[in-house]
Design a protein around this motif. Structure first.
Motif: not given
Length: 539
Positions: A115-122
């Protein structure tokens, strides 16, 4: 200073695409996070973690830090981590998210699973504004959320959408500046007699002189190989590029991946005279051309493997031999390449063309059988037989397309029915609101029965986000009649259908007997489903 804890590879967890080490403290924190995650309700949002680095060295710990930070953020958001897409040694400027090995598989094939895509920094996620815009559109289409650990990004709010666009623009400007600096350095290096950067042409290698300066020198082994190739090309019966490749590979001078076309490019490279060159992309043929200095003369970088007389005499010999070869077709010489394979050696069947006495001859040959096996003439007849066999077996299969179905509405309806059923069941208990009169009790029981029937009629699969196969009204026969052999070859390649070709010598006949056998995977119907490419316009 305290002694650092012993480090070991995390073999009990999902490994990175490039081996990365975890300390004992890291592993302990990971286990604690997983224990907390196990306590989440079944309907908790599902999070996919995206980890990326352009360069990974032995000292790099960033992948570990990224994953742990993202898992902590997922815990704070009440999300369950369902996967980690790690793409290390991957440039975000050159490779967009949907083309990365691991993240691309999740985006293209496993969208219903998170449902969500998490990443550390853009900048760990994208570095081009166009890529970011494409990902935002994809997330809105599939109702996914983008969340960054170190940036104010959240697609569930208008401010978050504006912020992600601004930050993405800054990241693209930084990437463009880096690209400009690199391009400027390359343009400067082209005009210098000193070797500054780049990969040396075959025949040369880099070394340091007595002053510690990097210079270009001749590779003795490659020098010997190139001069042998020149002598072989100047013989009365010259050796073909294919023959040269076999000799060089057998001698261990070149790797197994060397091809005849690569060998010809090497022999035609003016860099072998010690001059600086650049790639000439005109005409669709990869060649290298001389770079001229301010005086209009070629820029010399080092000593030549060949003198000018040796190099140009070699080019004349290659040109003379090349006149006997037919021009390459833009669509390739072989149709159904990768589909037709030799039953004896298992390599691809390819078409070889030769001009003799003004007449063109074509033969199907393989890669590993001696002399390419018994040459099968008339490839077009073999193509036609393959088309006939494929249409007979798969022509009537319906063309199914993959569509994404969201379960949000079904889940909402299911929740409404469950709440209504609970309400009526409570009212029908002794001393409940519906038991005071026979009339109200009967009406409540009837309503309860209707609600239960409605709940039972809901397909359990419909409450989940999922892919479904939908018939588009065509058969593969009509699809291939419209698209021709190219469309059929594309479908056969992606579904893994093979045609094994056996060639048997017939006494007294020059052409061998051809036997063709289709090899079709058991799950061919699933493989035949057409998958829409959400990112086709972004390439």
């Amino acid at each position: 200073m305290g002694k650092r804890a012993t480090r070991r590879t995390a073999t009990d967890r999902r490994s990175y695409s490039v081996e990365s080490e975890w300390s004992e403290a890291d592993l302990a924190l990971l286990e604690d996070l997983k224990k907390v995650e196990a306590l989440l309700p079944d309907d908790a949002p599902r999070a996919l973690l995206s980890i990326r680095l352009s360069v990974l060295t032995e000292e790099t710990t960033s992948p570990v830090r990224q994953e742990l930070d993202l898992r902590i953020m997922a815990r704070e958001r009440g999300c369950r981590v369902v996967g980690v897409a790690s793409d290390l040694n991957v440039s975000a400027t050159k490779v967009p998210p949907w083309r990365r090995k691991e993240l691309g598989d999740w985006l293209n094939n496993r969208a219903p699973e998170f449902d969500e895509l998490l990443f550390w920094k853009l900048d760990r996620f994208v570095r081009r504004l166009s890529d970011l815009s494409t990902m935002i559109d994809w997330c809105l289409k599939y109702r996914k959320n983008l969340v960054s650990k170190n940036d104010s990004i959240d697609l569930t709010t208008t401010a978050g959408k504006i912020m992600v666009t601004i930050i993405g623009g800054i990241a693209e400007i930084e990437a463009a500046n880096t690209s400009t600096r690199v391009a400027s350095l390359w343009e400067y290096a082209k005009t210098q007699t000193d070797w500054i950067l780049g990969k040396p042409a075959f025949g040369y290698e880099t070394a340091e002189d007595e002053n510690g300066k990097v210079v270009l020198v001749i590779d003795p082994m490659a020098h010997r190989a190139l001069h042998w190739c020149r002598k072989a090309a100047l013989r009365e019966r010259p050796a073909s590029a294919r023959r040269m490749v076999k000799v060089l590979v057998r001698a261990g001078i070149c790797g197994d991946g060397l091809t005849a076309s690569t060998q010809l490019r090497r022999l035609r490279n003016p860099a072998l005279m010690g001059y600086r060159v650049e790639e000439d992309k005109d005409g669709g043929i990869r060649r290298s051309k001389l770079i001229l200095g301010a005086d209009g003369k070629p820029i010399r970088v080092t000593d030549g493997v060949f003198t000018e007389d040796e190099f140009y005499s070699l080019q004349e010999a290659l040109d003379a031999h090349g006149k006997d070869q037919p021009r390459r077709s833009r669509d390739g010489a072989t149709k159904f390449l990768g589909v037709m394979i030799c039953a004896d050696c298992g390599t691809n069947m390819t078409v070889q063309k030769n001009w003799r006495n003004g007449k063109l001859y074509q033969y199907l040959r393989c890669g590993k059988c001696k002399a390419g096996g018994h040459g099968a003439p008339n490839p077009e007849a073999i193509y036609a037989k393959l088309v006939e066999d494929v249409l007979m077996v798969l022509g009537d299969e319906p063309v199914m397309t993959r569509e994404y179905r969201q379960g949000a509405e079904a889940r909402k309806e299911q929740q409404r029915l469950e709440e209504a059923i609970s309400y009526y069941m409570a009212g029908l208990e002794p001393d409940g609101r519906f038991t005071k009169t026979r009339f109200t009790k009967e009406r409540a029981e009837k309503t309860l029965d209707d609600l239960i029937k409605q709940l039972e009629s809901i397909d359990p699969e419909s409450v989940n986000d999922r892919w479904v196969a939908v018939h588009n009204g065509k058969s593969f026969r009509s699809r291939w009649e419209e698209g021709g052999m190219e469309a059929m070859a594309t479908d056969l390649l992606r579904t893994g259908v093979k045609c094994k070709i056996t060639r048997t010598r017939v006494k007294g006949v020059r052409a061998p007997h051809i036997h063709m056998k289709l090899v079709i995977p058991k799950d061919v119907r699933d493989r035949l489903i057409l998958k829409e490419d959400d990112f086709a316009e972004a390439f």
